[in-house]
Design an enzyme around this catalytic site. Structure first.
Site, mmCIF file in Angstrom:
data_model
loop_
_atom_site.group_PDB
_atom_site.id
_atom_site.type_symbol
_atom_site.label_atom_id
_atom_site.label_comp_id
_atom_site.label_asym_id
_atom_site.label_seq_id
_atom_site.Cartn_x
_atom_site.Cartn_y
_atom_site.Cartn_z
ATOM 1 C CD GLU A 268 23.793 -14.287 -24.780
ATOM 2 O OE1 GLU A 268 24.225 -15.322 -24.277
ATOM 3 O OE2 GLU A 268 22.675 -13.819 -24.480
ATOM 4 C CG ASN B 180 20.908 -13.486 -18.652
ATOM 5 O OD1 ASN B 180 21.991 -13.295 -18.101
ATOM 6 N ND2 ASN B 180 20.187 -12.506 -19.144
ATOM 7 C CG HIS C 236 20.963 -10.346 -24.388
ATOM 8 N ND1 HIS C 236 21.429 -11.393 -23.638
ATOM 9 C CD2 HIS C 236 20.386 -9.485 -23.513
ATOM 10 C CE1 HIS C 236 21.140 -11.173 -22.369
ATOM 11 N NE2 HIS C 236 20.519 -10.029 -22.272
ATOM 12 C CB SER D 170 17.466 -10.355 -20.644
ATOM 13 O OG SER D 170 16.864 -9.194 -20.225
HETATM 14 P P1 NAI Z 1 14.475 0.584 -18.120
HETATM 15 O O1 NAI Z 1 13.241 0.490 -17.324
HETATM 16 O O2 NAI Z 1 15.659 1.273 -17.560
HETATM 17 O O3 NAI Z 1 14.159 1.276 -19.512
HETATM 18 C C1 NAI Z 1 13.041 0.999 -20.281
HETATM 19 C C2 NAI Z 1 12.657 2.275 -21.003
HETATM 20 O O4 NAI Z 1 11.689 1.976 -21.983
HETATM 21 C C3 NAI Z 1 12.041 3.323 -20.061
HETATM 22 O O5 NAI Z 1 12.723 4.529 -20.238
HETATM 23 C C4 NAI Z 1 10.591 3.430 -20.541
HETATM 24 O O6 NAI Z 1 10.087 4.722 -20.414
HETATM 25 C C5 NAI Z 1 10.721 3.013 -21.983
HETATM 26 N N1 NAI Z 1 9.495 2.466 -22.553
HETATM 27 C C6 NAI Z 1 8.664 1.577 -21.989
HETATM 28 N N2 NAI Z 1 7.674 1.288 -22.842
HETATM 29 C C7 NAI Z 1 7.899 1.998 -23.959
HETATM 30 C C8 NAI Z 1 7.231 2.119 -25.210
HETATM 31 N N3 NAI Z 1 6.127 1.454 -25.467
HETATM 32 N N4 NAI Z 1 7.755 2.934 -26.135
HETATM 33 C C9 NAI Z 1 8.878 3.613 -25.889
HETATM 34 N N5 NAI Z 1 9.555 3.537 -24.735
HETATM 35 C C10 NAI Z 1 9.062 2.749 -23.783
HETATM 36 O O7 NAI Z 1 14.814 -0.920 -18.540
HETATM 37 P P2 NAI Z 1 16.207 -1.506 -19.029
HETATM 38 O O8 NAI Z 1 16.940 -2.058 -17.874
HETATM 39 O O9 NAI Z 1 16.863 -0.525 -19.911
HETATM 40 O O10 NAI Z 1 15.721 -2.760 -19.885
HETATM 41 C C11 NAI Z 1 15.227 -2.629 -21.204
HETATM 42 C C12 NAI Z 1 15.299 -3.977 -21.894
HETATM 43 O O11 NAI Z 1 16.636 -4.425 -21.904
HETATM 44 C C13 NAI Z 1 14.492 -5.075 -21.235
HETATM 45 O O12 NAI Z 1 13.968 -5.897 -22.239
HETATM 46 C C14 NAI Z 1 15.510 -5.820 -20.419
HETATM 47 O O13 NAI Z 1 15.167 -7.165 -20.197
HETATM 48 C C15 NAI Z 1 16.706 -5.737 -21.348
HETATM 49 N N6 NAI Z 1 18.004 -5.902 -20.710
HETATM 50 C C16 NAI Z 1 18.273 -5.314 -19.513
HETATM 51 C C17 NAI Z 1 19.509 -5.492 -18.919
HETATM 52 C C18 NAI Z 1 19.828 -4.826 -17.624
HETATM 53 O O14 NAI Z 1 20.797 -5.242 -16.974
HETATM 54 N N7 NAI Z 1 19.092 -3.812 -17.213
HETATM 55 C C19 NAI Z 1 20.555 -6.327 -19.563
HETATM 56 C C20 NAI Z 1 20.186 -6.829 -20.854
HETATM 57 C C21 NAI Z 1 18.950 -6.637 -21.377
#
Ligand code: NAI
Length: 707
Positions: free
Chosen positions: A447, A485, A435, A414
């Site tokens: 996006e 954002n 995104h 993001s």
């Molecule tokens: P989250 O913490 O729920 O999920 C991240 C997942 O990635 C976890 O399950 C973790 O175990 C896994 N992970 C971490 N390192 C890893 C690796 N090296 N290899 C494989 N898996 C790995 O986080 P979330 O909220 O899903 O965010 C993920 C991405 O999406 C971030 O870049 C965030 O900025 C972006 N994002 C999040 C939004 C939101 O509202 N939560 C909206 C738009 C984008």
């Protein structure tokens, strides 16, 4: 136009029935040629003594998708649809609508003006005009209640939702089960009717039983839709039009419909809704590539990270029938992610949105893995791991090693710099941002972020893929927060600052909600978790340190462990298990203390100031984004705000809203706050050069959409 020129409507005579077919692909829109053709062919059938009945149908996929949107504001005035329908309805031989496919808007109005209607049970019809902020303007609001009854008509006209033919037995005189037999069974039905005397049954001669439509029914209906219709102009006019169908003779009802239609057309709400309709389509047309740009085939997708976003993203592909491999480092995280997806699908099944079989089909398309080698044959990978550059770069380094040539490598970051992420691969031309917005299986916006080296075919492929997974995509460039954002940061910043100046969370939330957002910034912050914004600020302290007041109340709340709904305390208090925000004097006290510490004089803040302070900087930042070329056109920003942030569609997005209040008014207010708010004003209210340019040139944002 002469009769022979018009190929949009064909006619042949079969067993004394003139079969008139609308043939105007792709959606059988009721363009000028179709309207003229219908009048000509009906008149010609009426003057042909060998013809005893007329059937209107089509061999196209749709019976008719309704008005031709390319004629909006232009050709629609020539042989207007009401005139065509009058010719059909007043015909002196029985006219049958053989509704061979979906009929929407004017398409359904054609059928309603016929003397009989025939279709198949699973076919869908509807009057979706309300979605453009208008109402059916060719008699639909007067004829449908005469055939379908008041309750059903209100539902169809006010919600605009497609309705199954099988639920409209009083509208359709014959409903066949098998669409393949529609024409054959229709012809038999027509012959039967002719044998019975060929009665002409004009919808306009029917009356609506007033007993069926007591005043309470309308009152209840109004109450029932109040929440969903909040801020929209046309739903109330749709109801008034149906009321007219009950209380007025047909001709007067038609006049009332026209009056209400014009009122809707002239409303700013409808202008905004029509703007978004076209903006969404325009967002898909990108000038970066031409027709010759190839598209890569996406048959299999990999997702890294099965967390909140990864799981939601995976569901989009499974829903579209595309197999997905999801990768996590630990099996436990993978199992958790897959279990959550299953729970989501099962919840949809409980609500009747999916069958148990569909749940299994979708789950079968999702495979888990902890081994990057399982990505060897995927066509696209979407990374959704923690928002940390080093983690993302490590993931992309791995992908570079295992993915086949030509695989697209996308990140869901993001805020992080995609050019930096791309550097950890040997193929930056294949790296792009996708995104998604949370919840990714629900929110419509995508996006698509073009990095410095992203190749045009990668962009074109992803934009096309967005349609396959039913997203509205907008192409943007790389900058902190991209378009959505980056802009929302101004909105959060000002809402927080207003607390220091004397407003309360509940006042700001009330004003912003009443203005049309789905919820105010503090309710939204509590729902998302105040820690999310806090972590983003932590990563940008260098950039914001010159302003000691920057989101300082937000910082204090998080430091006190008040991270929002999930812990029952944030900008509000929450009772256990409840989502209703309860105002907390402690928050007001924190704001007061911080204001004193920073030397900010608290005062009474007007509702108008809250709107201007929260919304105008959003517009101003949008103008900066346009100037920098991060978004290609103002309407793209509007699409992002309506589909990604719940910006009220009847205000058309921030840039359209700026045009409505006047770019000069926005510019003047920015200058005023820049002047009146001391250091804060100087730091954050500098008008965008583009905004000033528009004012100087006497132009508005919509002028930039055209070029
Ligand atoms: P989250 O913490 O729920 O999920 C991240 C997942 O990635 C976890 O399950 C973790 O175990 C896994 N992970 C971490 N390192 C890893 C690796 N090296 N290899 C494989 N898996 C790995 O986080 P979330 O909220 O899903 O965010 C993920 C991405 O999406 C971030 O870049 C965030 O900025 C972006 N994002 C999040 C939004 C939101 O509202 N939560 C909206 C738009 C984008």
């Amino acid at each position: 136009m002469t009769q022979t020129d018009n190929t949009a409507v064909e006619m042949s005579v079969l067993s004394e029935v003139a079969l008139i077919k609308i043939q105007n692909p792709p959606v059988n829109a009721l363009s000028k040629a179709v309207r003229i053709g219908l009048i000509e062919k009906v008149k010609s059938a009426l003057s042909d003594d060998s013809v005893k009945a007329i059937a209107i149908s089509s061999e196209q996929a749709l019976f008719s998708g309704g008005a031709d949107i390319s004629e909006f504001g232009g050709d629609a005035h020539e042989s207007p649809l009401p005139e065509v329908l009058d010719v059909i309805e007043q015909a002196t031989k029985p006219v049958f609508a053989v509704v061979s496919g979906p009929a929407f808007g004017g398409g359904l109005e054609v059928a309603l003006a016929c003397h009989y209607r025939i279709s198949f049970a699973d076919n869908k019809v509807g009057l979706p005009e309300v979605n453009l902020g208008i109402l059916p303007g060719a008699g639909g609001t007067q004829r449908l209640p005469r055939l379908a009854g008041v309750a059903k008509s209100l539902d169809m006209i006010v919600t605009g939702k497609p309705t199954k033919v099988s639920t409209l037995p009083s509208v359709f005189d014959l409903i066949v089960e098998n669409p393949a037999q529609l024409l054959e069974e229709s012809m038999a039905f027509i012959q039967t009717k002719l044998v019975e005397g060929g009665e002409i049954r004009r919808t306009c001669d029917l009356t609506v039983d007033a007993a069926q439509a007591p005043a309470e029914l309308f009152a209840q209906y109004r109450q029932g839709i109040a929440k969903n219709a909040r801020g929209f102009y046309s739903p109330e006019r749709c109801i008034q039009a149906v009321e007219a169908a009950v209380s007025l003779p047909f001709a007067d009802g038609l006049k009332k419909e026209v009056e209400l239609f014009i009122e809707c057309m002239n409303s700013s709400e409808s202008a905004a809704q029509r703007h978004i309709f076209f903006a969404e389509r325009a967002a898909g047309h990108v000038s970066d590539f031409d027709k010759a740009t190839p598209i890569r085939e996406i048959k299999k997708v990999g997702i890294v990270g099965a967390g909140t976003m990864g799981g939601g993203i995976a569901m989009n592909f499974a829903n579209a029938g595309i197999p997905v491999t999801m990768l996590e480092v630990k099996q436990e995280a993978l199992d958790k992610g897959l279990a959550l997806i299953r729970r989501n699908y099962e919840n949809s099944a409980k609500k009747g949105k999916l069958t148990a079989e569909q749940v299994e089909q979708r789950m079968q398309l999702l495979t888990g893995s902890t081994d990057y080698n399982d990505f060897a044959d995927v066509d696209l990978v979407i990374e959704a791991v923690f928002e940390k550059m080093s983690v993302k770069q490590e993931v992309f380094g791995q992908l570079d090693k295992v993915c086949k040539d030509g695989a697209i490598l996308a990140t869901n970051t993001s805020t992080l710099d995609i050019d930096e992420i791309a550097k950890s691969t040997s193929r930056p031309q294949d790296v792009i941002g996708m995104h998604f917005f949370s919840p990714a299986n629900v929110m419509k916006l995508l996006e698509v972020v073009k990095a410095e080296h992203t190749s045009p075919d990668v962009i074109k492929t992803v934009m096309k893929l967005a349609k396959t997974i039913r997203k509205v995509s907008v192409l943007v460039g790389v900058c902190f927060g991209f378009v959505g954002n980056r802009m929302i940061e101004t909105y959060s910043r000002e809402s927080n600052r207003l607390l220091l100046e004397g407003a309360t969370p509940e006042q700001i939330d009330r004003v912003i909600y009443d203005w049309g957002m789905p919820m105010g910034p503090f309710t939204m912050g509590d729902m998302a978790g105040l820690d999310i914004g806090y972590f983003v600020r932590e990563s940008r302290r260098e950039f914001i340190k010159h302003d000691p007041s920057y989101c300082v109340v937000g910082d204090r709340l998080v430091e006190k462990g008040r991270v929002g709904l999930k812990c029952g305390r944030g900008a509000y208090l929450y009772e256990k298990g409840q989502r209703k925000p309860i105002p907390d004097p402690e928050v007001v006290q924190i704001a007061k203390e911080e204001a004193e510490r920073l030397g900010i004089q608290q005062r009474e803040i007007t509702d108008q100031e809250i709107i201007e302070r929260c919304i105008y900087p959003l517009i101003n930042e949008g103008a900066n984004i346009l100037q920098e070329g991060i978004a290609a056109k103002p309407s793209d920003i509007d699409v992002i705000y309506v589909y990604g942030y719940g910006f009220p569609v009847y205000r058309g997005g921030p840039m359209q809203y700026a045009d409505q209040v006047g770019v000069k008014a926005v510019y003047d207010a920015m200058c005023r706050y820049q002047n009146d708010l001391g250091e804060h004003g100087k730091s954050w209210f500098e008008p965008s050069p583009l905004l000033k340019q528009l004012v100087d040139d006497g132009k508005q944002f919509s002028d930039l959409n055209k070029g």
